[in-house]
Design a protein around this motif. Structure first.
Motif, PDB file in Angstrom:
ATOM      1  N   ALA A  95       0.835  -1.199   0.000  1.00 40.40           N
ATOM      2  CA  ALA A  95       0.000   0.000   0.000  1.00 40.40           C
ATOM      3  C   ALA A  95       0.873   1.254   0.000  1.00 40.40           C
ATOM      4  CB  ALA A  95      -0.941  -0.007   1.202  1.00 40.40           C
ATOM      5  N   CYS A  96       1.795   1.344  -0.957  1.00 31.04           N
ATOM      6  CA  CYS A  96       2.732   2.477  -1.002  1.00 31.04           C
ATOM      7  C   CYS A  96       2.019   3.817  -1.055  1.00 31.04           C
ATOM      8  CB  CYS A  96       3.642   2.335  -2.220  1.00 31.04           C
ATOM      9  SG  CYS A  96       4.796   0.957  -2.140  1.00 31.04           S
ATOM     10  N   GLY A  97       1.001   3.908  -1.886  1.00 30.30           N
ATOM     11  CA  GLY A  97       0.354   5.194  -2.123  1.00 30.30           C
ATOM     12  C   GLY A  97      -0.444   5.712  -0.951  1.00 30.30           C
ATOM     13  N   TRP A  98      -0.697   4.891   0.037  1.00 28.76           N
ATOM     14  CA  TRP A  98      -1.443   5.352   1.200  1.00 28.76           C
ATOM     15  C   TRP A  98      -0.577   6.218   2.111  1.00 28.76           C
ATOM     16  CZ3 TRP A  98      -4.566   0.447   3.076  1.00 28.76           C
ATOM     17  CH2 TRP A  98      -5.377  -0.004   2.026  1.00 28.76           C
ATOM     18  N   ARG A  99       0.753   6.106   1.981  1.00 34.03           N
ATOM     19  CA  ARG A  99       1.713   6.896   2.751  1.00 34.03           C
ATOM     20  C   ARG A  99       1.469   6.766   4.247  1.00 34.03           C
ATOM     21  NH1 ARG A  99       4.981   6.021   0.964  1.00 34.03           N
ATOM     22  NH2 ARG A  99       6.363   7.691   1.651  1.00 34.03           N
ATOM     23  N   VAL A 100       1.567   5.545   4.739  1.00 33.17           N
ATOM     24  CA  VAL A 100       1.433   5.273   6.164  1.00 33.17           C
ATOM     25  C   VAL A 100       2.683   4.528   6.633  1.00 33.17           C
ATOM     26  CG1 VAL A 100       0.114   4.153   7.992  1.00 33.17           C
ATOM     27  CG2 VAL A 100      -1.075   5.161   6.024  1.00 33.17           C
ATOM     28  N   GLY A 101       3.487   5.224   7.426  1.00 26.83           N
ATOM     29  CA  GLY A 101       4.645   4.596   8.049  1.00 26.83           C
ATOM     30  C   GLY A 101       4.618   4.857   9.543  1.00 26.83           C
ATOM     31  N   TRP A 102       5.451   4.123  10.272  1.00 24.40           N
ATOM     32  CA  TRP A 102       5.516   4.362  11.701  1.00 24.40           C
ATOM     33  C   TRP A 102       6.946   4.201  12.216  1.00 24.40           C
ATOM     34  CZ3 TRP A 102       2.132   0.516   9.807  1.00 24.40           C
ATOM     35  CH2 TRP A 102       2.609  -0.807   9.861  1.00 24.40           C
ATOM     36  N   ALA A 103       7.195   4.858  13.330  1.00 22.49           N
ATOM     37  CA  ALA A 103       8.470   4.752  14.033  1.00 22.49           C
ATOM     38  C   ALA A 103       8.159   4.434  15.482  1.00 22.49           C
ATOM     39  CB  ALA A 103       9.261   6.050  13.915  1.00 22.49           C
TER      40      ALA A 103
END
Length: 424
Positions: A247-255
């Motif tokens: 789901a690259c285009g959703w732009r959801v990452g976490w740290a």
């Protein structure tokens, strides 16, 4: 009458490289506009190759779309952060709660924020070579200096901890680990990670751990998360929806910030401040986080024999083994292969020029290996996302281009030898 001058840009941008979307990609766009049909292997973008995000993630967004208009908390939706904290606690990561979970517009934004929260001008960050070039770029643009530790091909692209420690200086602030690795596909064994964590502990260095491909594994490779090994030592782990969940285009990452709270509180507050300055991350995509962390495993079957990623990887491994012009350290994780050019074709080889020639002559777009901050110019990267039959055709074209080059080089060498013989 005023004199017109072009706008000046930041000088440090001249030190930044990102060929994955750079000059070659722009040339590819121009060729496509002229009607050429290209096979583009430069970006690990699953949706561009027919992959879809899992249906239960899509449904989670649809079911909550009416709630996505307002800003949310600067660190992310509380429910999403709670789900991530629970997931990392289940992996035995220490000192994890939702206050140490930061959700961003993809991991890329969080990498930049994490370095901005850490670095003063002139500070150094130990970065693997080859690296994912965003790490180098973000270090430079936050006024730091990347210092590279080797992950050598003849050591299966694994680093030597002794070499890492020898690079530590009074200005070193952090060690970057990319595991599973982009671009090489290396997966780091636990013993190696323990030695690197020990170095970070001895020198009081933050561990910056890129684990975006943590579940993309082949042939029984075992992924070891760093945070549980680090324990009380400060560590920030990056992941997201873009690769494992396609789901690259959703732009959801976490740290995920771990370590003893007494040691991480100031850094957590700095990340909180920077999160607030960008207001919040994309809200709609965050509703898929809990579904991703608690839903079914949709990646393992793709990485197992018969699965699409596995079979495309097999096509690359077999093509390189059959070629007299290529050799490959087989990737054990992630979505890429990093072949090396060998034999006569490697004489005077320039990876950027070869990539341009391959694009112009064979309609294939690859990334030169030197784009990943290595001192050698005989590698290139391809993504493993196409169908297996497409990848077999790609390597037919690559081998054809290398055969032409080998023939030309052999002729030149032969003519030079004759000239020397005649002169003697």
């Amino acid at each position: 009458m005023s004199t017109e001058h072009p706008l000046r840009v930041r000088e440090r941008l001249s030190e930044v490289r990102y060929e994955i979307r750079g000059e070659l990609a722009r040339r590819a766009h121009a060729l496509e506009a002229a009607g050429r049909t290209l096979i583009k292997l430069n970006i690990g973008n699953p949706g561009a190759f027919g992959f879809r995000a899992p249906a239960h993630l899509q449904r989670a967004i649809v079911d909550n779309i009416d709630l996505t208009d307002p800003y949310t908390h600067q660190l992310g939706l509380p429910a999403a952060r709670e789900a991530l904290a629970a997931t990392y606690r289940a992996r035995n990561a220490p000192h994890v709660d939702e206050e140490g979970v930061f959700i961003g517009n993809g991991v890329s934004e969080l990498i930049d924020m994490s370095l901005r929260a850490l670095l003063n001008p002139g500070d150094e960050v130990l970065v693997p070579s080859p690296d994912y070039p965003l790490w180098s770029a973000a270090t430079i643009l936050n006024d730091g200096r990347p210092v590279y530790y080797r992950c050598a091909p003849d050591n299966a692209f694994l680093p030597d901890p002794a070499e890492i420690e020898a690079l530590v200086s009074s200005r070193t602030r952090a060690i970057v680990l990319i595991n599973p690795n982009n671009p090489t596909g290396a997966v780091y064994p636990r013993g190696l990670l323990e030695r690197i964590v020990a170095i970070a502990a001895r020198h009081d260095l933050l561990l910056l751990v890129d684990e975006i491909y943590d579940q993309v594994l082949y042939d029984g490779a075992v992924f070891e998360p760093v945070a549980p090994i680090a324990g009380d030592h400060p560590c920030i782990t990056f992941s997201g929806l873009s690769k494992v969940h396609r789901a690259c285009g959703w732009r959801v990452g976490w740290a995920i910030l771990t370590g003893a709270p007494s040691r991480t509180a100031g850094y957590r507050n700095a990340m909180d401040l920077l999160s607030g300055l960008r207001l919040c991350a994309n809200v709609a995509g965050q509703y898929a986080v809990a579904a991703a962390t608690t839903g079914p495993d949709t990646i393992s079957a793709l990485c197992a024999p018969g699965g699409r990623l596995y079979e495309t990887r097999r096509a690359v491994v077999e093509a390189c083994a059959a070629s007299e012009h290529l050799e490959l350290v087989a990737p054990h994780g992630a979505l890429y292969a990093f072949p090396r050019v060998v034999g006569p074709a490697a004489r005077g080889f320039d990876d950027h020029q070869f990539a341009l020639d391959l694009l112009e002559q064979e309609d294939v777009l690859i990334v030169p290996g030197s784009s990943f901050n290595v001192p050698y110019r005989d590698h290139f990267r391809v993504t493993l996302l196409p169908q297996p039959e497409v990848m077999r055709e790609v390597f037919v074209r690559i081998d054809r281009a290398l055969a032409r080059r080998a023939e030309a080089v052999t002729k030149v060498v032969s003519l030079q030898a004759r000239a020397r013989h005649a002169a003697a």
